[in-house]
Design a protein around this motif. Structure first.
Motif, short mmCIF file in Angstrom:
data_model
loop_
_atom_site.label_atom_id
_atom_site.label_comp_id
_atom_site.label_asym_id
_atom_site.label_seq_id
_atom_site.Cartn_x
_atom_site.Cartn_y
_atom_site.Cartn_z
N MET A 33 -1.85 8.88 -3.26
CA MET A 33 -0.43 8.57 -3.22
C MET A 33 0.37 9.84 -2.91
O MET A 33 0.81 10.55 -3.81
CB MET A 33 0.03 7.95 -4.55
N GLY A 34 0.56 10.12 -1.63
CA GLY A 34 1.29 11.31 -1.23
C GLY A 34 2.80 11.09 -1.30
O GLY A 34 3.29 10.05 -1.74
N TRP A 35 3.54 12.10 -0.83
CA TRP A 35 5.00 12.02 -0.89
C TRP A 35 5.54 10.90 0.00
O TRP A 35 6.55 10.27 -0.33
CB TRP A 35 5.61 13.36 -0.48
N HIS A 36 4.87 10.66 1.12
CA HIS A 36 5.32 9.59 2.02
C HIS A 36 5.21 8.24 1.33
O HIS A 36 6.17 7.44 1.34
CB HIS A 36 4.47 9.61 3.30
N TRP A 40 8.26 5.47 -0.15
CA TRP A 40 8.29 4.03 0.11
C TRP A 40 8.24 3.23 -1.19
O TRP A 40 8.89 2.19 -1.32
CB TRP A 40 7.14 3.64 1.02
N ILE A 41 7.46 3.69 -2.16
CA ILE A 41 7.37 2.99 -3.45
C ILE A 41 8.70 3.07 -4.20
O ILE A 41 9.12 2.10 -4.84
CB ILE A 41 6.21 3.57 -4.28
N PHE A 42 9.37 4.22 -4.13
CA PHE A 42 10.68 4.36 -4.75
C PHE A 42 11.67 3.35 -4.16
O PHE A 42 12.39 2.66 -4.89
CB PHE A 42 11.21 5.78 -4.56
N VAL A 172 1.10 1.77 4.23
CA VAL A 172 1.13 3.21 3.93
C VAL A 172 0.18 3.54 2.79
O VAL A 172 -0.51 4.58 2.81
CB VAL A 172 2.57 3.64 3.57
N TYR A 173 0.11 2.65 1.79
CA TYR A 173 -0.71 2.89 0.60
C TYR A 173 -1.38 1.55 0.21
O TYR A 173 -0.84 0.78 -0.58
CB TYR A 173 0.17 3.42 -0.54
#
Length: 295
Positions: A33-36, A40-42, A172-173
């Motif tokens: 779970m990177g910053w990218h 998106w999760i935020f 993305v994740y």
């Protein structure tokens, strides 16, 4: 309960409920779970939990459960319209399938409007199990209903955006348990910050062994954790427009149970409008399934 207190505790408990499943089924995947993905999760938590659930609860506060649940039917309609507007999906309006999809959308919107604007005769089919709290028809009540309707419309629109956003998050994740857990955790922190700003009374955040705790446990385990995990799974399998198509079943169950337990009135208008909504949405579902088979 203060709405943001309820949403905060329910979301944080939902995150705790999902965590063991994430640790067992997706061991070590949290490291990816990177910053990218975090960004998106935020956004996913804000669009999919903090904003729509706040609007829905405030709308529910101004109306009734059987009225508020009708607006869930706008979610599949919006998830149909938004991809067309953003050219994520092509609408062949002159084909039989395209015409049926449009007809289903218009019929469902008409049914929702009928429920909102026309009550008709109240059908007293049984006595409620719990104590009934009748609402007086006052000018203030009508004003609150209009305000609640606006809140519910906003909630439905943001929920529809969330279904489209969820498909992006999973690209993305692609780990549904960790993404659902993180969404619940971040959503809980977002609502906590808003709740602390709006209500500084520490007593509002205290929990006891009462119905409030039962509501939090149910909302956290099923209405939050279970919903997000199952929706993520179905989005992966069938795409973002599929899960919200089952929202009409919520209308049937809620109107029936609200009448049985708390005495909400079943009216001729609600029956006719609900029938229109169901017919419209399942016309759309039939057309959509035929479109998929033809492809």
């Amino acid at each position: 309960m203060v709405i943001f207190v309820l949403l905060t505790y329910a979301s944080l408990f939902g995150a705790a409920f999902i965590l063991p499943f994430a640790l067992i089924n997706e061991r070590g995947k949290w490291r990816e779970m990177g910053w990218h993905a975090t960004g998106w999760i935020f956004l996913n938590a804000f669009i999919g939990y903090a904003l729509p659930m706040s609007l829905y609860c405030y709308g529910l506060l101004d109306t009734t459960s059987s009225y508020a649940v009708i607006f869930l039917n706008l979610i599949p309609l919006a998830t149909f319209i938004l991809p067309v507007l953003f050219r994520m999906e092509t609408l062949r309006i002159w084909s039989v399938v395209g015409s049926l999809k449009v007809a289903g959308v218009l019929f469902s919107v008409g049914g929702t409007m009928l429920i909102s604007l026309y009550k008709g005769k109240a059908l007293h089919l049984w006595n409620p199990i719990l104590k009934n709290h009748p609402k007086e028809q006052t000018t203030e009540g009508a004003s609150n209903q209009l305000r609640g309707t606006i809140f519910l419309l906003g909630s439905s629109f943001t929920f529809a955006c969330w279904y489209l956003l969820q498909s992006k998050v999973l690209k993305v994740y692609p780990y549904k348990y960790w993404s659902s857990m993180a969404t619940c955790l971040v959503g809980g922190l977002q609502t906590a910050i808003i709740g602390i700003i709006l209500n500084t009374d520490k007593k509002a955040w205290k929990l006891g062994w009462d119905f409030d705790l039962v509501t939090i446990l149910y909302s956290g385990a099923l209405a939050t954790a279970g919903k997000y995990c199952l929706n993520s799974w179905v989005v992966v399998k069938r795409g973002p427009t599929y899960p919200p198509m089952f929202n009409p079943l919520s209308v049937v169950f809620t109107i029936l149970l609200a009448s049985i337990f708390i005495g909400d009135e079943i009216t001729v208008g609600s029956l006719l409008g609900t029938t229109m909504v169901l017919v419209g949405l399942y016309t759309y579902l039939w057309a959509k399934s035929k479109e998929v088979r033809d492809e």
